[in-house]
Design a protein around this motif. Structure first.
Motif, short mmCIF file in Angstrom:
data_model
loop_
_atom_site.label_atom_id
_atom_site.label_comp_id
_atom_site.label_asym_id
_atom_site.label_seq_id
_atom_site.Cartn_x
_atom_site.Cartn_y
_atom_site.Cartn_z
N PHE A 19 0.85 -1.20 0.00
CA PHE A 19 0.00 0.00 0.00
C PHE A 19 0.88 1.24 0.00
O PHE A 19 0.60 2.22 -0.71
N ALA A 20 1.92 1.21 0.84
CA ALA A 20 2.80 2.38 0.96
C ALA A 20 3.45 2.68 -0.38
O ALA A 20 3.53 3.84 -0.81
N ALA A 21 3.94 1.62 -1.06
CA ALA A 21 4.60 1.84 -2.36
C ALA A 21 3.62 2.43 -3.36
O ALA A 21 3.94 3.37 -4.09
N GLY A 150 11.48 -1.92 0.60
CA GLY A 150 12.54 -1.19 1.31
C GLY A 150 13.58 -0.64 0.35
O GLY A 150 13.97 0.54 0.42
N VAL A 151 14.02 -1.51 -0.57
CA VAL A 151 15.02 -1.07 -1.56
C VAL A 151 14.46 0.06 -2.41
O VAL A 151 15.13 1.08 -2.67
N LEU A 152 13.19 -0.10 -2.82
CA LEU A 152 12.54 0.91 -3.65
C LEU A 152 12.51 2.26 -2.93
O LEU A 152 12.86 3.31 -3.50
N MET A 153 12.10 2.24 -1.65
CA MET A 153 12.01 3.48 -0.88
C MET A 153 13.38 4.14 -0.76
O MET A 153 13.52 5.36 -0.91
N ALA A 198 4.42 5.74 -12.39
CA ALA A 198 3.75 4.60 -13.00
C ALA A 198 4.59 3.34 -12.84
O ALA A 198 4.05 2.24 -12.66
N ALA A 199 5.92 3.48 -12.90
CA ALA A 199 6.78 2.30 -12.70
C ALA A 199 6.62 1.77 -11.28
O ALA A 199 6.47 0.56 -11.06
N VAL A 200 6.61 2.67 -10.29
CA VAL A 200 6.44 2.26 -8.90
C VAL A 200 5.07 1.60 -8.71
O VAL A 200 4.94 0.55 -8.07
N GLY A 201 4.02 2.20 -9.31
CA GLY A 201 2.68 1.63 -9.20
C GLY A 201 2.61 0.24 -9.80
O GLY A 201 2.02 -0.67 -9.21
N GLY A 202 3.22 0.06 -10.97
CA GLY A 202 3.23 -1.26 -11.61
C GLY A 202 3.89 -2.30 -10.73
O GLY A 202 3.38 -3.42 -10.56
N LEU A 203 5.03 -1.94 -10.13
CA LEU A 203 5.74 -2.86 -9.25
C LEU A 203 4.87 -3.23 -8.05
O LEU A 203 4.75 -4.41 -7.69
N ALA A 204 4.24 -2.22 -7.43
CA ALA A 204 3.41 -2.48 -6.25
C ALA A 204 2.27 -3.43 -6.58
O ALA A 204 1.99 -4.37 -5.83
N ALA A 205 1.61 -3.19 -7.73
CA ALA A 205 0.49 -4.06 -8.11
C ALA A 205 0.98 -5.48 -8.36
O ALA A 205 0.33 -6.45 -7.98
N LEU A 206 2.16 -5.61 -8.98
CA LEU A 206 2.71 -6.94 -9.25
C LEU A 206 2.95 -7.70 -7.94
O LEU A 206 2.73 -8.91 -7.86
N ALA A 242 3.02 8.66 3.60
CA ALA A 242 2.53 7.53 2.82
C ALA A 242 3.08 6.22 3.38
O ALA A 242 2.36 5.22 3.49
N VAL A 243 4.36 6.21 3.73
CA VAL A 243 4.98 4.97 4.22
C VAL A 243 4.40 4.58 5.57
O VAL A 243 3.96 3.44 5.78
N VAL A 244 4.37 5.54 6.50
CA VAL A 244 3.87 5.24 7.84
C VAL A 244 2.40 4.82 7.78
O VAL A 244 2.00 3.78 8.33
N ALA A 245 1.59 5.62 7.07
CA ALA A 245 0.16 5.31 6.98
C ALA A 245 -0.06 3.99 6.26
O ALA A 245 -0.95 3.22 6.60
N GLY A 246 0.77 3.71 5.24
CA GLY A 246 0.65 2.46 4.49
C GLY A 246 0.83 1.26 5.41
O GLY A 246 0.00 0.34 5.42
N LEU A 247 1.91 1.27 6.20
CA LEU A 247 2.16 0.16 7.11
C LEU A 247 1.00 0.03 8.11
O LEU A 247 0.52 -1.07 8.38
N ALA A 248 0.54 1.17 8.65
CA ALA A 248 -0.53 1.13 9.65
C ALA A 248 -1.81 0.56 9.04
O ALA A 248 -2.42 -0.35 9.61
N VAL A 249 -2.20 1.08 7.86
CA VAL A 249 -3.44 0.60 7.25
C VAL A 249 -3.33 -0.88 6.88
O VAL A 249 -4.28 -1.65 7.06
N GLY A 250 -2.14 -1.31 6.41
CA GLY A 250 -1.94 -2.72 6.07
C GLY A 250 -2.17 -3.61 7.28
O GLY A 250 -2.88 -4.62 7.20
N VAL A 251 -1.59 -3.23 8.42
CA VAL A 251 -1.75 -4.04 9.63
C VAL A 251 -3.21 -4.03 10.10
O VAL A 251 -3.79 -5.08 10.40
N ILE A 252 -3.81 -2.83 10.11
CA ILE A 252 -5.21 -2.72 10.56
C ILE A 252 -6.11 -3.62 9.70
O ILE A 252 -6.90 -4.41 10.22
N LEU A 253 -5.94 -3.51 8.36
CA LEU A 253 -6.82 -4.28 7.47
C LEU A 253 -6.62 -5.78 7.66
O LEU A 253 -7.57 -6.55 7.61
N THR A 254 -5.37 -6.20 7.86
CA THR A 254 -5.11 -7.63 8.03
C THR A 254 -5.78 -8.15 9.30
O THR A 254 -6.38 -9.23 9.30
N PHE A 255 -5.74 -7.35 10.36
CA PHE A 255 -6.41 -7.78 11.59
C PHE A 255 -7.93 -7.74 11.42
O PHE A 255 -8.63 -8.64 11.90
#
Lengths: 293, 378
Positions: A19-21, A150-153, A198-206, A242-255
């Motif tokens: 999500f963050a990416a 991580g590498v991407l960021m 768009a390159a970053v978005g493509g990678l994230a979706a993949l 984006a990074v902080v919120a991404g990690l938070a939303v990812g964890v919240i949604l998984t729970f």
């Protein structure tokens, strides 16, 4: 209670990293062109179809991954040069509406060309969790996702803070007129922003597709909404947000998915959006009141 | 250009208020007065109802669909054109109306109630429910610029199937609900077909929405909305509360969409999440942009396009010698492709849409004819 807290947290972090990416891709375009790119998801899905077919042809996941990056960049370039450049900038809704049009064109073209079936996407690493003793910790695939993001960021951070191109991009985004006077080619920087994003978005979706039902013309619809939420929660101007919120939303949604069922996740997203927009419309990390009317 | 003051009356929904000369009485416009608007609506309604006698049942069904879409597109175009708020979630408000209609109608039918109450009460409940939901979303979105509100409303549409499956006991999950409705009155059953009666109900609903929104556009509320869109700070200085105005606009727009959803539920006798998906929500946006954003006639053009274009595409693909597989892929998707391309092209090349083009055309013809008579008339 036999809930694999650790495993859920790890999976959630990996999802959150994706999500963050993806949110970062939205932030990149926002900063470069002041456009909230609603076509990000559809463009990323196109890259994933390219990656899928390249992987299937070569039998190699990594060549497919490279193809996703390259095709994403090319598509971003085409969209900016071919369409977005001609959009009326005085009407703030025009770019959103044009992007919606692009979404419809891209997803329906994919559906006509490849059908609407879900195609299983192979993951390069197993998705079964590693166990330490009796405790399931994290799956190799989640680790892989975390490393890639991580590498991407790190690469993006280096680009923006340590290179002259990054400096020029930031300058073009924040003060286009001054930058132009100083010899920065603002239009070119905008194109570069779209290409990178768009390159970053493509990678994230993949990265997200092996964890979902599979590849489908609408595979990134939900990813887009989740990432848009992340970008809003973090503040559209803020990569750190984006990074902080991404990690938070990812964890919240998984729970939420684990405890309330997968069907509840989209409702949870609307609730998060509503709460954040009502409480702090400028986002948690944005410095300025950028979006209050 | 002399066309500014020469503009025909029924283009009054054009965006620039200074072109609307009705208040100063320079234009003896039929649509400029309340009574005139009622008259035009009544004439239009009579003509449309008359037309239902010429159409076969399927075409009457299409006419009902168009009227249902008109409710939603008219509400949406008022919102976008007047207040600059973009909603990608109007399908969700239609769904709210459809489900409210279905639940009320089924409840009343089970209680043994028949006649006008079974016909009218569900529509009323549907509008109230959609307006209430719209108020809530509008309140959350009123402080936001375009893209943020668009994202919020997009998320609501995507969450709709989750809502219907979470409350599947009440809302029927993915299948949705079957709707028991009051059919045509006994008196008419020998004269007209069921589809024709449904078309009448749908046309009346659309006429009510169009008249009320046209009234609203001319009313102080309408002017306030425009003021908020054009310059929020100036509006605030003049004692207008932008938050309230925006929420109001959103609620009214959602209510109109809710009525559209109720009409759909009445006509199709079903309310299901599949009917109100993301694609449909985006279609409504296509309709108002292609028709001409902010104009009520444009909303009608757009709704017609939404119904007729897929029909035309289906007719064309049927005649082509294509394998079944290709036909099933083209089915639906080709319409989305064309609608999307239309959206992009029109936004870039002709942002004022069909209605804008018609107005320009009429203006050109008029200026040509008046040029000869002008010297005597002024």
């Amino acid at each position: 209670m036999d809930v694999p807290i650790l495993l859920l947290a790890g999976t959630g972090l990996a999802r959150g990293a994706i999500f963050a990416a993806f949110a970062l891709a939205l932030v990149l375009i926002w900063r470069a062109a002041r456009i909230a790119n609603f076509a990000q998801g559809a463009m990323a899905t196109v890259s994933c179809y390219v990656a899928f077919h390249v992987s299937a042809l070569t039998g190699n996941y990594w060549i497919g991954l490279a193809a996703a990056l390259v095709s994403g960049a090319v598509l971003g370039w085409i969209v900016e040069r071919g369409v977005m450049r001609f959009v009326d900038r005085s009407n703030p809704l025009a770019a959103v509406i044009v992007a919606i049009g692009l979404v419809m064109v891209l997803t329906s073209t994919l559906a006509i060309a490849f059908g609407a079936d879900y195609r299983p996407m192979p993951a390069p690493f197993p998705r079964e969790p590693i166990r330490i003793g009796d405790v399931a910790v994290i799956s190799p695939y989640s680790l892989f996702v975390l490393v890639v993001v991580g590498v991407l960021m790190a690469a993006l951070a280096l680009l923006f803070t340590r290179t002259s191109v990054g400096l020029a991009m930031r300058a073009a985004a924040f003060a286009p007129e001054v930058s132009r006077l100083n010899g920065v080619r603002v239009d070119r920087m905008r194109t570069l922003g779209w290409t990178l994003s768009a390159a970053v978005g493509g990678l994230a979706a993949l990265l997200v597709i092996p964890t979902e039902l599979g590849l489908n013309p609408h595979a990134s619809d939900q990813l887009f909404v989740y990432a848009f939420t992340v970008a809003i929660v973090g503040g559209l101007d803020s990569p750190v947000g984006a990074v902080v919120a991404g990690l938070a939303v990812g964890v919240i949604l998984t729970f939420v998915t684990a405890f309330a069922g997968a069907t509840f996740a989209p409702i949870a997203i609307v609730l998060i959006l509503l709460v954040v927009l009502l409480a702090r419309p400028q986002g948690l990390f944005a410095a300025r009141e950028a979006r209050v009317a | 250009m002399t066309t500014t003051t020469e503009r025909p009356a029924d283009t009054s929904e054009a965006r620039m208020p200074e072109q609307r000369a009705d208040a100063s009485g320079r234009r003896p416009a039929l649509l400029g007065t309340v009574r005139g608007r009622y008259a035009v609506a009544a004439i239009g309604l009579v003509l449309a109802v008359g037309a239902t006698f010429l159409l076969d049942p399927y075409r009457n069904y299409l006419l009902s669909l168009t009227a249902a879409y008109v409710c939603a597109t008219a509400g949406l175009t008022m919102l976008v054109g007047r207040t600059g708020q973009l909603s990608l979630g109007h399908a969700a408000f239609m769904a709210t109306g459809a489900y409210a209609f279905a639940l009320t109608s089924n409840g009343l039918a089970e209680a043994g109630i028949e006649g006008p109450v079974l016909l009218l009460a569900p529509f009323l409940v549907a509008v109230v429910a959609a307006t209430a939901f719209g108020t809530l979303v509008g309140a959350a979105g009123a402080r936001l610029h375009g893209p943020y509100l668009a994202g919020l409303t997009l998320a609501i549409v995507l969450a709709l199937p989750a809502v219907t499956s979470t409350f599947s006991g009440l809302l029927g999950g993915d299948q949705g609900l079957y709707v028991q409705t009051e059919r045509r009155p006994e008196v008419l059953s020998t004269v007209i077909a069921n589809e024709q009666w449904q078309a009448w109900v749908a046309l009346v609903a659309a006429a009510i929405v169009l008249v009320l929104l046209a009234q609203l556009g001319r009313s102080p509320s309408g002017i306030r909305m425009q003021a908020v869109r054009d310059d929020t700070a100036a509006a605030r200085l003049s004692g207008i509360d932008p938050f309230r105005v925006k929420v109001q606009a959103f609620a009214i727009s959602a209510g109109a969409a809710g009525l559209g959803g109720a009409v759909l539920a009445y006509v199709t006798q079903a309310a299901s999440p599949g009917a109100y998906g993301l694609a449909f929500s985006l279609f409504l946006l296509v309709a108002i942009v292609v028709g001409g954003t902010g104009t009520l006639p444009g909303a009608v053009w757009g709704a017609l396009l939404l119904v007729l274009l897929p029909e035309a595409i289906a007719a064309v693909t049927e005649t082509l010698p294509l394998p079944d597989d290709a036909v099933s892929r083209l089915d639906g998707n080709l319409a989305v492709l064309i609608f999307g391309a239309l959206l992009v092209v029109i936004m870039i090349a002709a942002p004022r849409g069909i209605q804008g083009a018609l107005v320009a055309l009429r203006g050109r013809i008029r200026s040509r004819t008046t040029r000869t008579t002008r010297t005597t008339s002024t």
